[in-house]
Every structure is written in structure tokens, then in C-alpha cells.
Design a protein around this motif. Structure first.
Motif, PDB file in Angstrom:
ATOM      1  N   GLY A  52      17.860  -2.076   8.348  1.00  0.00           N
ATOM      2  CA  GLY A  52      16.899  -2.942   7.662  1.00  0.00           C
ATOM      3  C   GLY A  52      15.530  -2.308   7.506  1.00  0.00           C
ATOM      4  O   GLY A  52      14.519  -3.004   7.495  1.00  0.00           O
ATOM      5  N   ILE A  53      15.489  -0.968   7.382  1.00  0.00           N
ATOM      6  CA  ILE A  53      14.231  -0.245   7.282  1.00  0.00           C
ATOM      7  C   ILE A  53      13.953   0.075   5.820  1.00  0.00           C
ATOM      8  O   ILE A  53      14.803   0.612   5.113  1.00  0.00           O
ATOM      9  CB  ILE A  53      14.274   1.048   8.115  1.00  0.00           C
ATOM     10  CG1 ILE A  53      14.450   0.698   9.599  1.00  0.00           C
ATOM     11  CG2 ILE A  53      13.014   1.878   7.900  1.00  0.00           C
ATOM     12  CD1 ILE A  53      14.697   1.883  10.489  1.00  0.00           C
ATOM     13  N   ASP A  54      12.743  -0.267   5.378  1.00  0.00           N
ATOM     14  CA  ASP A  54      12.307   0.032   4.021  1.00  0.00           C
ATOM     15  C   ASP A  54      11.666   1.413   3.971  1.00  0.00           C
ATOM     16  O   ASP A  54      11.191   1.927   4.989  1.00  0.00           O
ATOM     17  CB  ASP A  54      11.282  -1.000   3.542  1.00  0.00           C
ATOM     18  CG  ASP A  54      11.864  -2.396   3.409  1.00  0.00           C
ATOM     19  OD1 ASP A  54      13.049  -2.505   3.026  1.00  0.00           O
ATOM     20  OD2 ASP A  54      11.130  -3.360   3.689  1.00  0.00           O
ATOM     21  N   LEU A  55      11.621   1.975   2.771  1.00  0.00           N
ATOM     22  CA  LEU A  55      10.993   3.272   2.547  1.00  0.00           C
ATOM     23  C   LEU A  55       9.750   3.067   1.698  1.00  0.00           C
ATOM     24  O   LEU A  55       9.792   2.364   0.690  1.00  0.00           O
ATOM     25  CB  LEU A  55      11.961   4.209   1.813  1.00  0.00           C
ATOM     26  CG  LEU A  55      11.382   5.547   1.346  1.00  0.00           C
ATOM     27  CD1 LEU A  55      10.980   6.407   2.541  1.00  0.00           C
ATOM     28  CD2 LEU A  55      12.392   6.284   0.483  1.00  0.00           C
ATOM     29  N   ARG A  56       8.653   3.667   2.137  1.00  0.00           N
ATOM     30  CA  ARG A  56       7.409   3.646   1.367  1.00  0.00           C
ATOM     31  C   ARG A  56       6.960   5.092   1.197  1.00  0.00           C
ATOM     32  O   ARG A  56       7.041   5.887   2.127  1.00  0.00           O
ATOM     33  CB  ARG A  56       6.326   2.859   2.106  1.00  0.00           C
ATOM     34  CG  ARG A  56       4.977   2.884   1.396  1.00  0.00           C
ATOM     35  CD  ARG A  56       3.896   2.161   2.189  1.00  0.00           C
ATOM     36  NE  ARG A  56       4.270   0.753   2.324  1.00  0.00           N
ATOM     37  CZ  ARG A  56       4.106   0.056   3.448  1.00  0.00           C
ATOM     38  NH1 ARG A  56       3.604   0.611   4.527  1.00  0.00           N
ATOM     39  NH2 ARG A  56       4.466  -1.208   3.490  1.00  0.00           N
ATOM     40  N   ILE A  57       6.503   5.424   0.004  1.00  0.00           N
ATOM     41  CA  ILE A  57       5.947   6.746  -0.254  1.00  0.00           C
ATOM     42  C   ILE A  57       4.495   6.543  -0.644  1.00  0.00           C
ATOM     43  O   ILE A  57       4.184   5.823  -1.598  1.00  0.00           O
ATOM     44  CB  ILE A  57       6.712   7.478  -1.368  1.00  0.00           C
ATOM     45  CG1 ILE A  57       8.168   7.657  -0.937  1.00  0.00           C
ATOM     46  CG2 ILE A  57       6.057   8.814  -1.690  1.00  0.00           C
ATOM     47  CD1 ILE A  57       9.081   8.153  -2.011  1.00  0.00           C
ATOM     48  N   THR A  58       3.595   7.168   0.109  1.00  0.00           N
ATOM     49  CA  THR A  58       2.166   7.025  -0.121  1.00  0.00           C
ATOM     50  C   THR A  58       1.600   8.377  -0.530  1.00  0.00           C
ATOM     51  O   THR A  58       1.825   9.370   0.161  1.00  0.00           O
ATOM     52  CB  THR A  58       1.447   6.541   1.156  1.00  0.00           C
ATOM     53  OG1 THR A  58       2.034   5.313   1.582  1.00  0.00           O
ATOM     54  CG2 THR A  58      -0.032   6.348   0.920  1.00  0.00           C
ATOM     55  N   THR A  59       0.871   8.403  -1.651  1.00  0.00           N
ATOM     56  CA  THR A  59       0.177   9.609  -2.085  1.00  0.00           C
ATOM     57  C   THR A  59      -1.311   9.342  -1.942  1.00  0.00           C
ATOM     58  O   THR A  59      -1.855   8.430  -2.574  1.00  0.00           O
ATOM     59  CB  THR A  59       0.514   9.952  -3.550  1.00  0.00           C
ATOM     60  OG1 THR A  59       1.923  10.078  -3.675  1.00  0.00           O
ATOM     61  CG2 THR A  59      -0.147  11.250  -3.967  1.00  0.00           C
ATOM     62  N   TYR A  60      -1.956  10.139  -1.100  1.00  0.00           N
ATOM     63  CA  TYR A  60      -3.372   9.952  -0.836  1.00  0.00           C
ATOM     64  C   TYR A  60      -4.186  10.749  -1.851  1.00  0.00           C
ATOM     65  O   TYR A  60      -3.889  11.909  -2.108  1.00  0.00           O
ATOM     66  CB  TYR A  60      -3.715  10.398   0.585  1.00  0.00           C
ATOM     67  CG  TYR A  60      -3.039   9.536   1.623  1.00  0.00           C
ATOM     68  CD1 TYR A  60      -3.596   8.325   1.998  1.00  0.00           C
ATOM     69  CD2 TYR A  60      -1.828   9.912   2.195  1.00  0.00           C
ATOM     70  CE1 TYR A  60      -2.968   7.512   2.937  1.00  0.00           C
ATOM     71  CE2 TYR A  60      -1.191   9.115   3.125  1.00  0.00           C
ATOM     72  CZ  TYR A  60      -1.772   7.914   3.492  1.00  0.00           C
ATOM     73  OH  TYR A  60      -1.149   7.117   4.403  1.00  0.00           O
ATOM     74  N   PRO A  61      -5.228  10.148  -2.434  1.00  0.00           N
ATOM     75  CA  PRO A  61      -6.034  10.844  -3.427  1.00  0.00           C
ATOM     76  C   PRO A  61      -6.918  11.902  -2.782  1.00  0.00           C
ATOM     77  O   PRO A  61      -7.208  11.841  -1.579  1.00  0.00           O
ATOM     78  CB  PRO A  61      -6.878   9.728  -4.048  1.00  0.00           C
ATOM     79  CG  PRO A  61      -6.996   8.706  -2.966  1.00  0.00           C
ATOM     80  CD  PRO A  61      -5.694   8.783  -2.206  1.00  0.00           C
ATOM     81  N   TYR A  62      -7.345  12.830  -3.602  1.00  0.00           N
ATOM     82  CA  TYR A  62      -8.263  13.862  -3.146  1.00  0.00           C
ATOM     83  C   TYR A  62      -9.589  13.221  -2.765  1.00  0.00           C
ATOM     84  O   TYR A  62     -10.093  12.351  -3.472  1.00  0.00           O
ATOM     85  CB  TYR A  62      -8.492  14.888  -4.264  1.00  0.00           C
ATOM     86  CG  TYR A  62      -9.616  15.858  -3.927  1.00  0.00           C
ATOM     87  CD1 TYR A  62      -9.379  16.914  -3.041  1.00  0.00           C
ATOM     88  CD2 TYR A  62     -10.884  15.710  -4.463  1.00  0.00           C
ATOM     89  CE1 TYR A  62     -10.393  17.788  -2.710  1.00  0.00           C
ATOM     90  CE2 TYR A  62     -11.905  16.583  -4.143  1.00  0.00           C
ATOM     91  CZ  TYR A  62     -11.663  17.619  -3.265  1.00  0.00           C
ATOM     92  OH  TYR A  62     -12.665  18.482  -2.938  1.00  0.00           O
ATOM     93  N   ARG A  63     -10.125  13.662  -1.654  1.00  0.00           N
ATOM     94  CA  ARG A  63     -11.457  13.223  -1.221  1.00  0.00           C
ATOM     95  C   ARG A  63     -12.215  14.462  -0.773  1.00  0.00           C
ATOM     96  O   ARG A  63     -11.752  15.193   0.105  1.00  0.00           O
ATOM     97  CB  ARG A  63     -11.362  12.227  -0.089  1.00  0.00           C
ATOM     98  CG  ARG A  63     -10.775  10.898  -0.514  1.00  0.00           C
ATOM     99  CD  ARG A  63     -11.013   9.823   0.536  1.00  0.00           C
ATOM    100  NE  ARG A  63     -10.577   8.538   0.026  1.00  0.00           N
ATOM    101  CZ  ARG A  63      -9.453   7.953   0.392  1.00  0.00           C
ATOM    102  NH1 ARG A  63      -8.642   8.511   1.248  1.00  0.00           N
ATOM    103  NH2 ARG A  63      -9.120   6.789  -0.128  1.00  0.00           N
ATOM    104  N   ALA A  64     -13.364  14.688  -1.375  1.00  0.00           N
ATOM    105  CA  ALA A  64     -14.185  15.834  -1.006  1.00  0.00           C
ATOM    106  C   ALA A  64     -14.586  15.715   0.465  1.00  0.00           C
ATOM    107  O   ALA A  64     -14.800  14.611   0.967  1.00  0.00           O
ATOM    108  CB  ALA A  64     -15.410  15.916  -1.880  1.00  0.00           C
ATOM    109  N   ALA A  65     -14.672  16.852   1.124  1.00  0.00           N
ATOM    110  CA  ALA A  65     -15.092  16.845   2.530  1.00  0.00           C
ATOM    111  C   ALA A  65     -16.486  16.257   2.650  1.00  0.00           C
ATOM    112  O   ALA A  65     -17.371  16.526   1.844  1.00  0.00           O
ATOM    113  CB  ALA A  65     -15.067  18.270   3.089  1.00  0.00           C
ATOM    114  N   GLU A  66     -16.675  15.452   3.651  1.00  0.00           N
ATOM    115  CA  GLU A  66     -17.982  14.841   3.863  1.00  0.00           C
ATOM    116  C   GLU A  66     -18.898  15.853   4.527  1.00  0.00           C
ATOM    117  O   GLU A  66     -18.469  16.623   5.385  1.00  0.00           O
ATOM    118  CB  GLU A  66     -17.823  13.588   4.714  1.00  0.00           C
ATOM    119  CG  GLU A  66     -16.937  12.556   4.033  1.00  0.00           C
ATOM    120  CD  GLU A  66     -17.169  11.178   4.559  1.00  0.00           C
ATOM    121  OE1 GLU A  66     -18.236  10.928   5.139  1.00  0.00           O
ATOM    122  OE2 GLU A  66     -16.282  10.340   4.362  1.00  0.00           O
ATOM    123  N   PRO A  67     -20.190  15.853   4.135  1.00  0.00           N
ATOM    124  CA  PRO A  67     -21.132  16.817   4.725  1.00  0.00           C
ATOM    125  C   PRO A  67     -21.388  16.579   6.188  1.00  0.00           C
ATOM    126  O   PRO A  67     -21.179  15.592   6.750  1.00  0.00           O
ATOM    127  CB  PRO A  67     -22.405  16.622   3.905  1.00  0.00           C
ATOM    128  CG  PRO A  67     -22.248  15.349   3.157  1.00  0.00           C
ATOM    129  CD  PRO A  67     -20.784  14.991   3.177  1.00  0.00           C
TER     130      PRO A  67
END
Length: 67
Positions: A52-67
Motif C-alpha cells: 500500500g505504498i505510493d510513489l512520489r517523484i519530486t524535482t527540486y528547482p534550482y536555487r542560487a547559493a545564499e551568500p
């Protein structure tokens, strides 16, 4: 998956009582990255379905490194 399939009856009951059972595969999207290929075979998906396990695929957007 072996761990979940080998749970004691008590552990299986706890797993089944969860309101969500999700495997979340996460990937960094990047700006110009090569394609990412991840195969999940039919036998693996069948084992997930049996639990009974669902599958999720998550694509994380690009985020510039914080200073």
C-alpha cells in the motif's frame, strides 16, 4: 523493502495504520543538467503496491547559493 516486508505482525499493523505511506524520490532540477534516469522495475513497484505504498517523484528547482 525487505525490512518492511519482514515486519512483525505488530509492526505491520503500525505500518498499515499510517495515514500516508509514500516513497519520495527527489531530484535536483538544475539549470542545464543532463537528464536523470531512474528505473523502478515492475517487481519493485509490485512489492510497493502490495504494502500500500505510493510513489512520489519530486524535482527540486534550482536555487542560487545564499551568500
Amino acid at each position: 523493502m525487505d525490512l518492511l516486508e519482514g515486519l512483525s505482525p505488530e509492526g505491520t499493523g503500525i505500518l498499515q495504520s499510517c495515514t500516508a505511506r509514500v516513497f519520495d524520490y527527489g531530484f535536483d532540477g538544475g539549470l542545464e543538467a543532463n537528464p536523470i534516469h531512474t528505473d523502478l522495475g515492475a517487481s519493485h513497484l509490485a512489492r510497493m503496491a502490495a504494502l500500500g505504498i505510493d510513489l512520489r517523484i519530486t524535482t527540486y528547482p534550482y536555487r542560487a547559493a545564499e551568500p
